[in-house]
Design a protein around this motif. Sequence first.
Motif, PDB file in Angstrom:
ATOM      1  N   GLN A   3       0.856  -1.172   0.000  1.00 21.67           N
ATOM      2  CA  GLN A   3       0.000   0.000   0.000  1.00 21.67           C
ATOM      3  C   GLN A   3       0.899   1.231   0.000  1.00 21.67           C
ATOM      4  OE1 GLN A   3      -3.014   0.218   3.049  1.00 21.67           O
ATOM      5  NE2 GLN A   3      -4.287   1.393   1.668  1.00 21.67           N
ATOM      6  N   ILE A   4       0.601   2.167  -0.893  1.00 24.11           N
ATOM      7  CA  ILE A   4       1.413   3.360  -1.091  1.00 24.11           C
ATOM      8  C   ILE A   4       0.605   4.582  -0.685  1.00 24.11           C
ATOM      9  CG2 ILE A   4       2.625   4.755  -2.806  1.00 24.11           C
ATOM     10  CD1 ILE A   4       2.723   2.190  -4.545  1.00 24.11           C
ATOM     11  N   PHE A  45      -4.901  13.585  -0.478  1.00 21.93           N
ATOM     12  CA  PHE A  45      -4.036  12.407  -0.446  1.00 21.93           C
ATOM     13  C   PHE A  45      -4.835  11.166  -0.781  1.00 21.93           C
ATOM     14  CE2 PHE A  45      -5.507  12.733   3.921  1.00 21.93           C
ATOM     15  CZ  PHE A  45      -5.655  11.424   4.364  1.00 21.93           C
ATOM     16  N   ALA A  46      -4.098  10.106  -1.119  1.00 27.48           N
ATOM     17  CA  ALA A  46      -4.728   8.859  -1.548  1.00 27.48           C
ATOM     18  C   ALA A  46      -3.856   7.678  -1.147  1.00 27.48           C
ATOM     19  CB  ALA A  46      -4.923   8.867  -3.060  1.00 27.48           C
ATOM     20  N   PHE A  47      -4.438   6.505  -1.267  1.00 29.66           N
ATOM     21  CA  PHE A  47      -3.704   5.255  -1.071  1.00 29.66           C
ATOM     22  C   PHE A  47      -3.852   4.429  -2.336  1.00 29.66           C
ATOM     23  CE2 PHE A  47      -4.615   6.641   3.219  1.00 29.66           C
ATOM     24  CZ  PHE A  47      -3.371   6.515   3.811  1.00 29.66           C
ATOM     25  N   VAL A  48      -2.733   3.899  -2.797  1.00 29.24           N
ATOM     26  CA  VAL A  48      -2.702   3.053  -3.993  1.00 29.24           C
ATOM     27  C   VAL A  48      -2.174   1.697  -3.564  1.00 29.24           C
ATOM     28  CG1 VAL A  48      -1.642   2.732  -6.264  1.00 29.24           C
ATOM     29  CG2 VAL A  48      -2.262   5.033  -5.489  1.00 29.24           C
ATOM     30  N   SER A  57       9.065   0.531  -7.637  1.00 31.64           N
ATOM     31  CA  SER A  57       9.432   1.330  -8.807  1.00 31.64           C
ATOM     32  C   SER A  57       8.650   2.640  -8.840  1.00 31.64           C
ATOM     33  CB  SER A  57       9.159   0.556 -10.098  1.00 31.64           C
ATOM     34  OG  SER A  57       9.984  -0.573 -10.178  1.00 31.64           O
ATOM     35  N   ALA A  58       7.361   2.563  -8.536  1.00 28.70           N
ATOM     36  CA  ALA A  58       6.513   3.760  -8.547  1.00 28.70           C
ATOM     37  C   ALA A  58       6.949   4.752  -7.474  1.00 28.70           C
ATOM     38  CB  ALA A  58       5.048   3.364  -8.338  1.00 28.70           C
ATOM     39  N   LEU A  72       4.351  15.679  -5.791  1.00 26.02           N
ATOM     40  CA  LEU A  72       3.834  14.528  -5.038  1.00 26.02           C
ATOM     41  C   LEU A  72       4.804  14.072  -3.956  1.00 26.02           C
ATOM     42  CD1 LEU A  72       2.455  12.290  -7.923  1.00 26.02           C
ATOM     43  CD2 LEU A  72       1.175  13.855  -6.449  1.00 26.02           C
ATOM     44  N   ARG A  73       4.241  13.584  -2.860  1.00 25.48           N
ATOM     45  CA  ARG A  73       4.996  12.866  -1.835  1.00 25.48           C
ATOM     46  C   ARG A  73       4.495  11.428  -1.898  1.00 25.48           C
ATOM     47  NH1 ARG A  73       3.132  16.809   1.845  1.00 25.48           N
ATOM     48  NH2 ARG A  73       2.252  15.096   3.018  1.00 25.48           N
ATOM     49  N   VAL A  74       5.380  10.517  -2.235  1.00 29.50           N
ATOM     50  CA  VAL A  74       4.987   9.119  -2.432  1.00 29.50           C
ATOM     51  C   VAL A  74       5.896   8.236  -1.591  1.00 29.50           C
ATOM     52  CG1 VAL A  74       4.671   7.290  -4.149  1.00 29.50           C
ATOM     53  CG2 VAL A  74       4.296   9.679  -4.804  1.00 29.50           C
ATOM     54  N   ASN A  75       5.296   7.411  -0.722  1.00 28.22           N
ATOM     55  CA  ASN A  75       6.077   6.460   0.065  1.00 28.22           C
ATOM     56  C   ASN A  75       5.203   5.288   0.474  1.00 28.22           C
ATOM     57  OD1 ASN A  75       4.711   7.333   2.522  1.00 28.22           O
ATOM     58  ND2 ASN A  75       6.020   9.122   2.452  1.00 28.22           N
ATOM     59  N   GLU A  76       5.848   4.281   1.025  1.00 34.12           N
ATOM     60  CA  GLU A  76       5.096   3.121   1.480  1.00 34.12           C
ATOM     61  C   GLU A  76       4.239   3.532   2.662  1.00 34.12           C
ATOM     62  OE1 GLU A  76       5.802  -1.524   2.767  1.00 34.12           O
ATOM     63  OE2 GLU A  76       7.457  -0.377   1.905  1.00 34.12           O
ATOM     64  N   ALA A  77       2.976   3.167   2.623  1.00 37.67           N
ATOM     65  CA  ALA A  77       2.048   3.535   3.695  1.00 37.67           C
ATOM     66  C   ALA A  77       2.412   2.808   4.975  1.00 37.67           C
ATOM     67  CB  ALA A  77       0.620   3.199   3.281  1.00 37.67           C
ATOM     68  N   ARG A  78       2.295   3.514   6.075  1.00 35.45           N
ATOM     69  CA  ARG A  78       2.515   2.918   7.390  1.00 35.45           C
ATOM     70  C   ARG A  78       1.166   2.522   7.973  1.00 35.45           C
ATOM     71  NH1 ARG A  78       6.153   7.372   7.427  1.00 35.45           N
ATOM     72  NH2 ARG A  78       4.637   8.682   8.474  1.00 35.45           N
ATOM     73  N   PRO A  79       1.144   1.504   8.818  1.00 32.09           N
ATOM     74  CA  PRO A  79      -0.126   1.124   9.442  1.00 32.09           C
ATOM     75  C   PRO A  79      -0.691   2.288  10.252  1.00 32.09           C
ATOM     76  CG  PRO A  79       1.575  -0.498   9.906  1.00 32.09           C
ATOM     77  CD  PRO A  79       2.243   0.652   9.231  1.00 32.09           C
ATOM     78  N   ARG A  80      -1.986   2.403  10.234  1.00 33.54           N
ATOM     79  CA  ARG A  80      -2.653   3.473  10.977  1.00 33.54           C
ATOM     80  C   ARG A  80      -2.483   3.242  12.467  1.00 33.54           C
ATOM     81  NH1 ARG A  80      -8.804   5.462   9.911  1.00 33.54           N
ATOM     82  NH2 ARG A  80      -8.726   7.228  11.314  1.00 33.54           N
ATOM     83  N   GLU A  81      -2.122   4.302  13.167  1.00 37.39           N
ATOM     84  CA  GLU A  81      -1.947   4.189  14.615  1.00 37.39           C
ATOM     85  C   GLU A  81      -3.304   4.127  15.288  1.00 37.39           C
ATOM     86  OE1 GLU A  81       0.448   7.333  16.138  1.00 37.39           O
ATOM     87  OE2 GLU A  81       2.076   6.943  14.726  1.00 37.39           O
TER      88      GLU A  81
END
Length: 89
Positions: A3-4, A45-48, A57-58, A72-81
Amino acid sequence: MKQIYVGNLPYRSSEEEVKELFAQYGDVSSVKIITDRETGRPRGFAFVEMEDDGALSAIDALDGKEFEGRTLRVNEARPREQRPRREFN
């Protein structure tokens, strides 16, 4: 699957436009643009969700890239606290 997190997204962007952008790097399973609960307007913002190799790669290719006039700021999503439950008296 990874999840990104995609931040600083133009408010007028559609889920289809975001999917097309990320599909250049691999198969996209889902796109979810986050909206305000009260107004229903996009929050910018969004989640892909996409396959692991394509996701990496993305992230490398799109982080810091300009999209529709915004960087854009794009990184691997962290689990919601977990937030503590609020108690009302």
